[in-house]
Design a protein around this motif. Structure first.
Motif, PDB file in Angstrom:
ATOM      1  N   GLU A   1       0.823  -1.216   0.000  1.00 22.87           N
ATOM      2  CA  GLU A   1       0.000   0.000   0.000  1.00 22.87           C
ATOM      3  C   GLU A   1       0.854   1.262   0.000  1.00 22.87           C
ATOM      4  OE1 GLU A   1      -3.084   0.940  -0.203  1.00 22.87           O
ATOM      5  OE2 GLU A   1      -4.114  -0.992  -0.266  1.00 22.87           O
ATOM      6  N   THR A   2       1.885   1.277   0.820  1.00 21.74           N
ATOM      7  CA  THR A   2       2.702   2.494   0.947  1.00 21.74           C
ATOM      8  C   THR A   2       3.784   2.574  -0.115  1.00 21.74           C
ATOM      9  OG1 THR A   2       4.252   1.409   2.476  1.00 21.74           O
ATOM     10  CG2 THR A   2       2.332   2.531   3.429  1.00 21.74           C
ATOM     11  N   GLY A   3       4.112   1.422  -0.719  1.00 19.35           N
ATOM     12  CA  GLY A   3       5.161   1.407  -1.738  1.00 19.35           C
ATOM     13  C   GLY A   3       6.553   1.578  -1.184  1.00 19.35           C
ATOM     14  N   THR A   4       6.729   1.296   0.100  1.00 22.74           N
ATOM     15  CA  THR A   4       8.064   1.456   0.681  1.00 22.74           C
ATOM     16  C   THR A   4       8.241   0.487   1.838  1.00 22.74           C
ATOM     17  OG1 THR A   4       9.632   3.085   1.565  1.00 22.74           O
ATOM     18  CG2 THR A   4       7.371   3.221   2.352  1.00 22.74           C
ATOM     19  N   PHE A   5       9.493   0.126   2.073  1.00 17.93           N
ATOM     20  CA  PHE A   5       9.821  -0.742   3.208  1.00 17.93           C
ATOM     21  C   PHE A   5      11.192  -0.350   3.733  1.00 17.93           C
ATOM     22  CE2 PHE A   5      11.931  -4.442   5.047  1.00 17.93           C
ATOM     23  CZ  PHE A   5      11.002  -4.822   6.016  1.00 17.93           C
ATOM     24  N   ALA A   6      11.282  -0.175   5.045  1.00 18.90           N
ATOM     25  CA  ALA A   6      12.544   0.189   5.681  1.00 18.90           C
ATOM     26  C   ALA A   6      13.159  -1.047   6.324  1.00 18.90           C
ATOM     27  CB  ALA A   6      12.321   1.268   6.726  1.00 18.90           C
ATOM     28  N   ALA A   7      14.349  -1.409   5.885  1.00 20.74           N
ATOM     29  CA  ALA A   7      15.046  -2.558   6.434  1.00 20.74           C
ATOM     30  C   ALA A   7      15.717  -2.197   7.750  1.00 20.74           C
ATOM     31  CB  ALA A   7      16.089  -3.066   5.434  1.00 20.74           C
ATOM     32  N   GLY A   8      16.114  -3.220   8.498  1.00 21.11           N
ATOM     33  CA  GLY A   8      16.714  -2.994   9.799  1.00 21.11           C
ATOM     34  C   GLY A   8      18.056  -2.301   9.749  1.00 21.11           C
ATOM     35  N   ASN A   9      18.753  -2.429   8.604  1.00 23.51           N
ATOM     36  CA  ASN A   9      20.082  -1.794   8.516  1.00 23.51           C
ATOM     37  C   ASN A   9      20.017  -0.381   7.940  1.00 23.51           C
ATOM     38  OD1 ASN A   9      19.565  -2.254   5.806  1.00 23.51           O
ATOM     39  ND2 ASN A   9      21.553  -3.174   5.362  1.00 23.51           N
ATOM     40  N   GLY A  10      18.814   0.143   7.787  1.00 24.07           N
ATOM     41  CA  GLY A  10      18.671   1.517   7.310  1.00 24.07           C
ATOM     42  C   GLY A  10      18.359   1.644   5.846  1.00 24.07           C
ATOM     43  N   ARG A  11      18.481   0.568   5.063  1.00 18.28           N
ATOM     44  CA  ARG A  11      18.121   0.638   3.644  1.00 18.28           C
ATOM     45  C   ARG A  11      16.616   0.814   3.497  1.00 18.28           C
ATOM     46  NH1 ARG A  11      21.277  -0.533  -0.642  1.00 18.28           N
ATOM     47  NH2 ARG A  11      23.326  -1.484  -0.294  1.00 18.28           N
ATOM     48  N   THR A  12      16.233   1.571   2.470  1.00 20.36           N
ATOM     49  CA  THR A  12      14.822   1.730   2.138  1.00 20.36           C
ATOM     50  C   THR A  12      14.573   1.186   0.750  1.00 20.36           C
ATOM     51  OG1 THR A  12      14.633   3.708   3.523  1.00 20.36           O
ATOM     52  CG2 THR A  12      12.926   3.371   1.879  1.00 20.36           C
ATOM     53  N   PHE A  13      13.524   0.414   0.618  1.00 17.92           N
ATOM     54  CA  PHE A  13      13.173  -0.194  -0.655  1.00 17.92           C
ATOM     55  C   PHE A  13      11.843   0.377  -1.154  1.00 17.92           C
ATOM     56  CE2 PHE A  13      15.864  -3.265   1.495  1.00 17.92           C
ATOM     57  CZ  PHE A  13      16.752  -3.648   0.501  1.00 17.92           C
ATOM     58  N   GLY A  14      11.725   0.517  -2.473  1.00 13.73           N
ATOM     59  CA  GLY A  14      10.479   0.966  -3.069  1.00 13.73           C
ATOM     60  C   GLY A  14      10.492   2.437  -3.437  1.00 13.73           C
ATOM     61  N   THR A  15       9.536   2.801  -4.271  1.00 19.36           N
ATOM     62  CA  THR A  15       9.440   4.166  -4.794  1.00 19.36           C
ATOM     63  C   THR A  15       8.470   5.039  -4.022  1.00 19.36           C
ATOM     64  OG1 THR A  15       7.673   3.493  -6.313  1.00 19.36           O
ATOM     65  CG2 THR A  15       9.949   3.346  -7.133  1.00 19.36           C
ATOM     66  N   GLY A  16       7.730   4.433  -3.092  1.00 18.54           N
ATOM     67  CA  GLY A  16       6.699   5.186  -2.389  1.00 18.54           C
ATOM     68  C   GLY A  16       5.382   5.217  -3.122  1.00 18.54           C
TER      69      GLY A  16
END
Length: 578
Positions: A351-366
């Motif tokens: 739904e949000t188009g994003t995911f924050a990993a535990g090591n600080g990486r962010t995936f997705g375009t939003g």
């Protein structure tokens, strides 16, 4: 999952006894644990900043079986000390290799006219998939391509046209880490889907003759590709009114939506390349009537292309799409029966188009529908890296036969991989002699198995757990799988003299004198050390029963290695991802 393992043990007992009678193998009385939420509330553990750091070989093994097709000992060792999020980022960055660009030069040489294009076997792109899955550097994309092909199904066995099929694969593969709305758009216009679900050439209704538009695609795009049959909460559970689920759509919705998919035709003006080009809209065939379905109203006299765009926008906007897709993708990667909490976390990423990993990486375009974010949420969920979760017995995944075969191939780093030379790989659909599964060869639009399947007469069934793979993983297919794998393990397949699909087993041969050492090595390589003590002892005893003669040491060592691998790939611990 103990329930999955027990069910597998029951169905495999007869099959394994038949396969192993000559070597004295047998028995397994332990269990494998699975991934699950560690407490009844479903709340994930509070993770450390680097919760997805891969600290040991077992975690590396588990991650490779979930995110790829397994791996070699070198692959396992290379992951130790890395963060799983970084591995995912590397995979997302690998460019897509088009199937069309590689298939077209192999077929129909010299043919330019659309009408003259002959039907061609559906094997070129399938051979390329086998090769890519076995030795390619983009296993995550190939795994996602395979997963999407089981949700948005177009059976290759019926069409028998390699160019149309390669184009269909490209429209899944190129968007595998992109946006699901783009997949719905492009797949709708593929000639293969138009043919498979019978809406190519679909004409508007005629009240004089009683002709009505074909409803196949309208029905399946809702039921199977987007919303499902009943309204869902974000956690994938049905919304109940008066204790009963609420139907997402009715027959009137299908009748109206069928009008949208009228007018699409092959692009014959492009010659033979019309097979691997989007279908065109023939306005004369398109229904000019109003289309009213779900919460969408398309006014009368709206042109065909605009009608399709508005319809797909409306379908994609439905709140069911996120949990519906989240649950099925989880099932294809990590869990046969995902918890509602897990589904909701993944649906939220969709739904949000994003995911924050535990090591600080962010995936997705939003952007809603982002599949990179969705996949990252599936594969980096904190529960998959938590020791308490891993020790739970509530969730696990039965790995379908194709995944297990490719795992064997990657684990032993086959040389001279050339699926074109392997006639056994052209059709692996037989349950009695092969894998009971053929890539892109689902027997119906409902895939090889249904996502909501609960196996009757099993412990998982008693617990109300879905185990879709049990529709093809059963007593009969276990025998076929065992025989198929035995032929490949001992290099006794057709065309073996062409020197393809060879495993040297150099590491294993060096350990063959020591049964326990060989078992320890294979236990990590093929089960992530989840094989039970009972199975370890049984395999070690069977190995030791093969004496090593001075007159034929090399052959006896190879026999020991072959037997050990055959027993491992037929053990329940090789079948379940934990």
């Amino acid at each position: 999952m103990k329930a999955l393992i027990r069910d597998l043990r029951v169905l495999l007992t007869v099959a394994l006894s038949m396969l192993l009678v000559a070597c004295g193998g047998g028995g397994d009385d332990g269990s494998i644990t699975g991934v699950a939420d560690p407490d009844p509330t479903g709340n994930p553990p509070t993770p450390p900043v680097s919760y997805s750091l891969i600290e040991d070989q077992e975690t590396a093994f588990r991650f490779l079986t979930m995110a790829a097709f397994g791996g070699s000992r070198a692959d396992i060792d290379a992951l130790v000390g890395r963060d799983a999020a970084d591995w995912l980022a590397d995979q997302f960055a690998i460019p897509y290799a088009s199937y069309v660009d590689r298939v077209i030069p192999l077929i129909n040489p010299g043919v330019t006219a659309f009408a003259d294009a002959p039907a061609t076997e559906s094997r070129h792109q399938m051979e390329m998939f086998w090769d890519a899955a076995i030795e390619g550097d983009d296993p995550l994309r190939q795994r996602m391509l395979f997963a999407l092909s089981q949700i948005i199904v177009a059976n290759f066995n019926n069409a028998r046209n390699a160019n149309r099929e390669a184009y269909y694969l490209d429209n899944l593969g190129k968007h595998a880490f992109g946006n699901y709305r783009d997949i719905l758009q492009d797949i709708t216009y593929t000639p293969l889907m138009g043919s498979y679900l019978t809406y190519v050439g679909n004409r508007k209704g005629d009240p004089t003759t009683g002709r009505l538009p074909d409803e196949n695609y309208a029905r399946e795009i809702l039921q199977l590709f987007s919303t499902g049959l009943v309204d869902l909460q974000m956690n994938g559970e049905p919304i109940l009114v008066g204790g009963e689920p609420v139907e997402t759509y009715g027959n009137d919705d299908i009748v109206n939506l069928a009008r949208v998919f009228t007018g699409l035709v092959y692009d014959r003006d492009r010659g033979i390349s019309g097979w691997w080009s989007p279908m065109l809209m023939d306005e004369a065939r398109h229904s000019e009537l109003e289309k009213r379905f779900l919460n969408v109203v398309i006014p009368a006299n709206t042109d065909g292309t605009t009608s399709i765009n508005l319809a797909l926008d409306g379908i994609f906007a439905h709140p069911n799409v996120a949990p519906f897709m989240a649950r099925q993708l989880i099932q294809r990667f990590t869990a046969s029966h995902p918890t509602p909490q897990y589904v909701e976390r993944v649906a939220t990423a969709f739904e949000t188009g994003t995911f924050a990993a535990g090591n600080g990486r962010t995936f997705g375009t939003g952007t809603r529908g982002d599949l990179e974010a969705t996949l990252a949420a599936i594969l980096l969920d904190p529960t998959l890296f938590d020791a308490t979760t891993i020790a739970s017995d509530r969730v696990g995944k039965v790995r379908e036969p194709i995944l297990r075969f490719v795992h064997w191939a990657r684990a032993f780093e086959l040389s001279n991989v050339d699926s074109r030379q392997e006639t056994r790989l052209r059709d692996t659909s037989s349950a009695s002699t092969a894998l009971a599964q053929r890539p892109f060869g689902s027997p119906s639009v409902f895939n090889f198995y249904r996502p909501g399947y609960v196996a009757a007469g099993t412990l998982t069934g008693e617990l109300g757990l879905t185990a879709p793979e049990f529709q093809i993983v059963n007593e009969g297919s276990a025998i076929g799988f065992g025989n198929f794998m035995t032929d490949y393990i001992i290099n006794d397949t057709p065309f073996r003299d062409r020197d393809t699909f060879n495993a040297s087993y150099a590491t294993e041969l060096a350990l063959a004198d020591d049964a326990d050492a060989l078992v320890d090595h294979l236990a990590l390589l093929l089960t992530g050390n989840q094989v039970t003590d009972a199975s370890r002892a049984s395999i070690a005893n069977a190995i030791e029963a093969i004496g090593i003669r001075q007159s034929d040491e090399a052959a006896d060592r190879l026999s020991r290695v072959h037997l050990a691998i055959i027993m491992f790939v037929n053990d329940p611990s090789f079948t379940v991802t934990y």
